[in-house]
Write an enzyme that holds these catalytic residues in place. Sequence first.
Site, PDB file in Angstrom:
ATOM      1  N   SER A   1       0.837  -1.199   0.000  1.00  0.00           N
ATOM      2  CA  SER A   1       0.000   0.000   0.000  1.00  0.00           C
ATOM      3  C   SER A   1       0.875   1.252   0.000  1.00  0.00           C
ATOM      4  O   SER A   1       1.963   1.261   0.576  1.00  0.00           O
ATOM      5  CB  SER A   1      -0.892   0.005   1.243  1.00  0.00           C
ATOM      6  OG  SER A   1      -1.791  -1.064   1.173  1.00  0.00           O
TER       7      SER A   1
ATOM      8  N   SER B   1     -11.614   0.630  -5.240  1.00  0.00           N
ATOM      9  CA  SER B   1     -11.226   0.783  -3.844  1.00  0.00           C
ATOM     10  C   SER B   1     -12.465   0.727  -2.974  1.00  0.00           C
ATOM     11  O   SER B   1     -13.482   1.358  -3.281  1.00  0.00           O
ATOM     12  CB  SER B   1     -10.500   2.112  -3.627  1.00  0.00           C
ATOM     13  OG  SER B   1      -9.331   2.164  -4.433  1.00  0.00           O
TER      14      SER B   1
END
Length: 358
Positions: A61, A170
């Site tokens: 991430s 997302s």
Amino acid sequence: MRLSISWTVLGALVLSQASSAAKIILGNDDGWASANIRETYRLLKEAGNDVIMVAPVVDNSGQGGRSVFTTSRTLVTNGEFDSVAAGQPSLGSDPSDSHIWYYNGTPAACTFIALDYVAPQIWGPNVTADLLVAGPNVGQNLGPFLYTLSGTMGATYAAVGRGIPAIAFSAAPNGGQRYYKWVNQTTQAGLKDPATISAQLTVDLVQKLIKSTNHGERILPVGYGINVNYPPITSFTNDSCINPPFVQTRMTGGAFTDKAVRNETTGLFTYANFLGEGVNRCINGDCRLPGETDVVNSGCQSAVSVFTVDYDAPLKRDTSKVQTKMLPLVSFHGGSAWKRHTEMPASVKQLESPLRHE
Ligand SMILES: *[C@@H]1O[C@H](CO)[C@@H](O)[C@H](O)[C@H]1NC(C)=O
Ligand SMILES: *[C@@H]1O[C@H](CO)[C@@H](O)[C@H](O)[C@H]1NC(C)=O
Ligand SMILES: *[C@@H]1O[C@H](CO)[C@@H](O)[C@H](O)[C@H]1NC(C)=O
Ligand SMILES: *[C@@H]1O[C@H](CO)[C@@H](O)[C@H](O)[C@H]1NC(C)=O
């Protein structure tokens, strides 16, 4: 007469006959063993697509578009959730599915490994992917600041840059990063796992785009991508948000960037959200659309923004203001006076032809 009309109608039907399956590369930044990507893989295949997954072996991430390839032939540490043991090769596939791969690199690097190494092995040397899907990420990626920061976005715009249509998905954390083997058939509320719901929403949009694309056409134009964000899925506890409708949005509008916050006791800094002017001015988008941040934060709705990887400022007054300020120190060579130093791919040349039909 009647016959010719029938033939015309039939011709139109045949022409608009869209294929319902596609060659899809799937990636993410949370890692190859995370629940969201495996549920998406499963459902994309169930919908009839030919899917190859290449994703980081550990959580990557926040890597944005960094393209980092490992210099080690083997893994120094275990893969996430101990999915692969240290000492195994840095690139490998799932023993139970030869289309599921991990790589010890950033999300953008995984996109390139998929395009240039894994896909040619499985699909053959001259077959290109119809689409790259990234995610759904564990955590939303809203607005221009997250666009550059997110590894899910990085995997996506890496593909768009290569001329492959790509979509970033997302989701809200929905219980956080989870191992794919921890996805339950039903939650305590008797509903589907949020990972399954996010995957199903993802496949719904992907299939809609595939079905709206004529055979032989691209799913998205060259240089274009899509950014999708889901609101929190509530299925662990109730059904108040398990099917958020899709809404067309733009990236700017209600978007956050960061600010540095200093802790006076420790002298250390952390970040806080900052509603920055720069990430909220509508310069390129359709300014009639609501911002994706505002849409996702205002209730049970999914935001869908169309983006391009052409970051040039548009031909507008503010752009000429900047250009004019730099004259004559920085000279201006518009139009045909300028000769390219690099050869463009044929597909791009075709798009630039004055005979284009748009
Ligand atoms: C792939 O494309 C290249 C260049 O167009 C061509 O030379 C080659 O024969 C093709 N290979 C296959 C297996 O089709
Ligand atoms: C799945 O079910 C088990 C019990 O069977 C439970 O402990 C676990 O928290 C559940 N996981 C999720 C993600 O709901
Ligand atoms: C539904 O679940 C969400 C998430 O757990 C919670 O915030 C919300 O208050 C719940 N709504 C109702 C009506 O129970
Ligand atoms: C500053 O750091 C200290 C020590 O970690 C912590 O206890 C305190 O809550 C922090 N202050 C703020 C305002 O976050």
